[in-house]
Motif scaffolding. Structure first.
Motif: not given
Length: 504
Positions: A270-271, A273, A304-307, A371
């Protein structure tokens, strides 16, 4: 006198023909490469000079000019070493000019003249076949390229081998395709105890390539279910295997020339890019969604992944392709994948357990799953809750269908779809059907139509949600071998559509 050789420049999975022109002219000794080369291509002159010196070939005291045509097409990568060396050898009269002009070549040169494997040999072979030329590449890359039967592929270990081949001293034999890689797994769907509804959703998703969203407490078996999805998926068809292998070839992850019929299973952290998920970076490389083409993309802990990363998935899910737009490149990659997403019901994960839940229930769950935007959730066909398994049930023996039994039902449903869409270009499974094709295959009976109208009005289904329910119902009918969609098929499809409506 101008000598010519041919190679390719990559733009996504497409390989564009590049003509390498070499001219020797009187003047101060120089070695110039023109035609929009990048740094790796410009450095080729030093590698070529050293490789020729290792063969006791000295460059003449003349001005050497290499032109890469068309000059306005960006040239990137070290695979231009070999075609530039071939054109130069032809200009020096060491190898016949007609031989260099009838070959598409690519490969990186070491200082000792040996050839290093490069990415993109498979799409390069496709391009060579279209131009009715043979392909010359490093020996380590030739088994990959030899899968294209429409052209002859020659693999060389060094530049000296290339010279001996072209001069007839020691001709190289055509390369043979690499072995089809077989993957065996010890995982079995029967290992998952309980969760019969989740197993059913997994089977439907596999049969029609539908997107699946699972919500459940930590340890309820979401990741365990996703890990066993590859065991029930049918192998890729030859066309699908070639499509996927071309993407993996460009990305440089195709193992030793072997093409696998197993569907890819990608599970990014989930981090990751946006460039890692969607594609981009140097040379606009394919991202995880393209590497999962014709396979599975598993996104564990999806909230948890960025929007921005999550929102970029909306268009690829809908269209099956992604365009990576950069200042110097516009590259399109295919990305028809099956998205399997998993999430906890809230940040602590214990919203369903009053004894462990935090004081912010139920607001914490609404904030956490909030989210995920509504438009993104609207694109997920199946939504299920995965409840925790009781400790007493963990001691029970394994029961239920094995992966092999489920895989047989999935394969039978996929075979029906293959036959159904044989005359529909671009449609392979029910998830691809839209417009007139969807109306033809997913017309429900009178009772089913009445139920669907009632549900659409009561729960406010969007047009997209309405059509996705029809696609899922068509897949459920295929699993039963039914010709027409009936009320029970629609009822089950609707139940999966509304399972987590309260949480999301």
């Amino acid at each position: 006198m101008v000598a010519r050789a041919y190679t390719v420049a990559f733009e996504g999975v497409e390989a564009h023909q590049v003509e390498v022109q070499c001219a020797l002219a009187p003047g101060l000794p120089a070695f110039a490469i023109v035609g929009l080369p990048d740094k790796a291509v410009s450095e080729a002159r030093d590698r070529i000079r050293a490789a020729l010196a290792s063969m006791a070939i000295a460059l003449p005291s003349k001005r050497i000019t290499i032109n890469l045509s068309p000059a306005d097409l960006p040239k990137e990568g070290s695979h231009f070493d070999l075609p530039i060396a071939v054109a130069l050898l032809a200009a020096l009269g060491i190898i016949p000019e007609d031989a260099s002009e009838s070959t598409v070549s690519l490969g990186e040169l070491s200082l000792d003249g040996s050839l290093v494997g490069v990415t993109g040999a498979l799409p390069a072979a496709m391009s060579a076949a279209e131009d009715d030329r043979m392909l010359l590449c490093p020996a380590v890359s030739s088994p990959e390229a030899a899968w294209v039967a429409a052209t002859q592929v020659i693999g060389a270990a060094s530049l000296a081998d290339v010279v001996r081949h072209y001069t007839g001293q020691s001709p190289l034999a055509p390369s043979q395709p690499g072995e089809v890689q077989s993957e065996t797994s010890s995982l079995d769907l029967r290992d998952v105890k309980g969760q019969e509804r989740a197993k059913r959703a997994l089977e439907i998703a596999a049969a029609g390539r539908h997107h699946l969203f699972m919500v459940g407490s930590p340890g309820s078996g979401k990741s365990m279910l996703a890990a066993r999805l590859p065991t029930i998926l049918p192998p890729m068809s030859p066309t699908e295997a070639l499509e996927t292998s071309m993407i993996h070839s460009v990305a440089g992850i195709l193992d030793q020339g072997g093409i696998s019929r197993a569907r890819p299973f990608r599970e990014p952290h989930h981090s990751a890019s946006m460039a890692a998920i969607v594609g981009g970076g140097r040379r606009a490389q394919p991202g995880e969604i393209s590497l999962a083409h014709n396979g599975v993309l598993f996104m564990d802990e999806m909230p948890e992944f960025s929007r921005p990363v999550l929102e970029t998935l909306r268009q690829p899910i809908e269209t099956g392709q992604v365009m990576i737009a950069r200042a110097n490149a516009h590259v399109t990659y295919p990305c028809k994948f099956m998205l399997i997403a998993a999430a906890n019901p809230c940040r602590c994960g214990h919203m369903y357990d009053p004894s462990q839940a935090c004081a912010r229930v139920p607001e914490c769950g609404q904030d956490y799953l909030g989210r995920l935007s509504g438009p993104l959730m609207d694109r997920l066909d199946l939504r299920i809750e995965v409840p925790p398994v009781a400790f007493r049930d963990l001691d029970l023996p394994n029961d239920g269908d094995t992966s092999e039994q489920v895989a047989q039902r999935v394969a039978a449903a996929r075979a029906l779809q293959t036959e159904r869409f044989e005359t529909h270009e671009g449609i392979r499974v029910n998830a691809d059907a839209q417009g007139q094709a969807l109306e033809e295959i997913a017309t429900p009976d009178a009772e089913g139509r009445a139920l669907l109208s009632q549900v659409a009005e009561r729960f406010g289904l969007t047009a997209r949600g309405y059509h996705r329910v029809l696609r899922v119902a068509r897949t459920i009918a295929d699993l039963e071998g039914a010709e027409q969609i009936r009320r029970p098929h629609l009822a089950e499809a609707i139940s999966f559509r509304l399972s987590t409506s309260q949480e999301v």
